[in-house]
Design a protein around this motif. Structure first.
Motif, mmCIF file in Angstrom:
data_model
loop_
_atom_site.group_PDB
_atom_site.id
_atom_site.type_symbol
_atom_site.label_atom_id
_atom_site.label_comp_id
_atom_site.label_asym_id
_atom_site.label_seq_id
_atom_site.Cartn_x
_atom_site.Cartn_y
_atom_site.Cartn_z
ATOM 1 N N ALA A 20 0.826 -1.203 0.000
ATOM 2 C CA ALA A 20 0.000 0.000 0.000
ATOM 3 C C ALA A 20 0.864 1.258 0.000
ATOM 4 C CB ALA A 20 -0.926 -0.010 1.213
ATOM 5 N N LEU B 64 -11.749 -6.592 -5.395
ATOM 6 C CA LEU B 64 -11.471 -6.498 -3.964
ATOM 7 C C LEU B 64 -12.171 -7.616 -3.200
ATOM 8 C CD1 LEU B 64 -10.289 -5.014 -1.525
ATOM 9 C CD2 LEU B 64 -12.328 -3.563 -1.523
ATOM 10 N N VAL C 68 -5.728 -0.239 -2.551
ATOM 11 C CA VAL C 68 -7.008 -0.683 -1.991
ATOM 12 C C VAL C 68 -6.936 -2.158 -1.607
ATOM 13 C CG1 VAL C 68 -9.464 -0.964 -2.457
ATOM 14 C CG2 VAL C 68 -8.263 1.058 -3.294
ATOM 15 N N ARG C 69 -6.374 -2.964 -2.511
ATOM 16 C CA ARG C 69 -6.258 -4.403 -2.275
ATOM 17 C C ARG C 69 -5.409 -4.694 -1.042
ATOM 18 N NH1 ARG C 69 -3.268 -7.634 -6.916
ATOM 19 N NH2 ARG C 69 -1.665 -6.141 -6.284
ATOM 20 N N ILE D 141 -7.292 -3.174 2.362
ATOM 21 C CA ILE D 141 -8.539 -3.853 2.720
ATOM 22 C C ILE D 141 -8.446 -5.356 2.503
ATOM 23 C CG2 ILE D 141 -11.014 -3.988 2.275
ATOM 24 C CD1 ILE D 141 -10.941 -1.089 1.404
#
Length: 453
Positions: free
Chosen positions: A86, A260, A390-391, A394
């Motif tokens: 991230a 996701l 995002v992956r 989250i």
């Protein structure tokens, strides 16, 4: 109107708050697919994935050896994997789009080997966290680099087949990690002093896998940096790419949501299936190494083939969203099979687990093809980086912890299986909703033209 002028006007419209028409890359200027180099890239992904994933079937042994809890292990497997990706996704993506990708790949492979070797010698939670962080960063970041290089080594007509081969490298690595890791663990458990003296079996297994992985990723030293193709703009700034991606938000946002959900389900299943097998089905890593590895390999091969064929046929049809039909169907199937951890028999667990992996593979290959076909070269890295953020935050970081928090809410670590089933089903619904919207808002892509092999 020229395509690059149209893209520029789209960016201006976005800045003024007006709607923009999505434009797409021109046909690839690659005349021939470099299959030899792509095979070497697939081998490297196999080696990197093997090193990253081998900890999975051995984590319960490491948990006992290091005296840590499920929640702490969830932090290691979640934040330790997702956090660095991230934080570094955008810098790595910029380098993918504008730097020498071969040099970046060399660095990432060194991190992967070093992190795997270091894991063998940790004796504390912080040490385990750091070693897993380094190894996972190298293996996961390498996937985006390899996809970008492969896209510039292949024609658009062969893009699906190329992504199929790369996907097989990843899934074969996952299968080998379970098979090799479990087999080595059981062997060293019965021959404790044979190779490294009185060392814990999970540590010895990591040492061996680090050496195997170093050999498998060695081709990175001979692969050349490919020329760049399908370029619409030549700016080295991130801003134009972000503006262009924003123009595609109605398509990309649901694609991110759909993928996701898949990542969360896959991550949770991949991390916690081995502990469930050990605790609830009373299996040892050596006992489930063969069939779990075989299930992963089978689902990887079949799922990659289904995903590639469905995406290629959808692209050739020219229909809106047809490229993504395979992902939608896989999302429908993924919801009921998410209950594999609470099957009353080991056979039921095995069948549904295989279907979970099959659906995940179809999602992965279809989404990758969608990005390489619909996103211009200079935007692909940033696009993958945004999804990577995002992956990672989250999907990789949160999903493992959701399972452990759920088991605690249900009464403790003994409820791990039921919590895993709930997380898988809920994320499956999320994935289906995302892909359904993605099909509705997908742009119409010009059918790929036949080209030379």
């Amino acid at each position: 109107m020229p395509e690059n002028e149209s893209l520029s006007l789209d960016g201006d419209r976005i800045l003024r708050g007006q709607s923009a028409e999505v434009t797409f890359p021109p046909p690839s200027t690659v005349q021939r697919t470099a299959w030899g180099a792509i095979v070497l890239l697939a081998i490297m992904l196999f080696g990197g994935t093997l090193m990253r994933a081998v900890f999975g079937p051995l984590q319960d042994a490491a948990k006992i050896d290091l005296r840590i809890s499920d929640v702490q292990m969830g932090i290691v497997q979640g934040l330790g994997t997702g956090g660095p990706i991230a934080l570094l996704s955008v810098p790595i993506a910029w380098f993918i789009d504008h730097g020498n990708r071969k040099r970046l790949l060399v660095v990432l492979m060194l991190l992967c080997v070093g992190g795997t070797f270091w894991t063998s010698f940790v004796h504390s939670l912080p040490g385990l966290f750091m070693s897993r962080t380094i190894g996972s960063l190298g293996a996961l970041a390498a996937i985006s680099v390899v996809i970008s290089m492969a896209a510039d080594m292949s024609t658009r007509a062969h893009r699906g087949k190329v992504l199929l081969l790369l996907s097989l490298g990843v899934w074969a690595g996952l299968a080998a990690a379970v098979a090799v890791g479990g087999t080595l663990f059981d062997y060293f458990d019965h021959h404790a002093d044979w190779l490294f003296g009185p060392t814990a079996s999970w540590r010895e297994a990591h040492i061996v896998v680090a050496f195997i992985g170093a050999v498998l990723v060695a081709p990175v030293l001979v692969i050349r940096e490919p020329g760049r193709h399908e370029i619409e703009t030549h700016s080295t700034s991130v801003t134009p790419a972000l503006r262009a991606l924003w123009a595609k938000k109605q398509f990309l946002a649901p694609l991110f949501v759909g993928q996701l959900g898949v990542v969360m389900a896959e991550t949770a299943a991949g991390i916690w299936s081995a502990p469930v097998l050990i605790r609830d089905y009373h299996q040892t890593p050596g006992q489930f190494a063969g069939w779990v590895g075989g299930a992963i390999l089978f689902s990887g091969i079949l799922g990659s083939a289904i995903g590639a064929v469905s995406a290629d046929r959808g692209q050739r049809s020219g229909k809106r969203g047809a490229l993504l039909y395979g992902a939608v169907m896989a999302s429908v199937v993924a919801i009921p099979v998410a209950f594999f951890p609470i099957m009353p028999t080991l056979t039921g667990f095995a069948i549904l687990f295989t279907l979970v992996m099959l659906c995940g593979t179809i999602h992965d290959i279809v989404s990758s093809i969608a990005v390489t076909v619909m996103i211009p070269n200079e935007e692909r890295g940033i696009c993958m980086a945004l999804f990577g953020i995002v992956r990672s935050i989250i999907g990789f970081s949160l999903a493992p912890l959701l399972v452990t928090w759920g088991s605690l809410a249900l009464g403790g670590e003994s409820h791990l299986a039921f919590s895993l089933a709930i997380v898988g089903a809920v994320t499956g619904v999320l994935s289906l909703a995302g892909y359904a919207l993605c099909v509705r808002h997908a742009p119409i892509v010009e059918p790929a033209r036949p080209s030379q092999a």
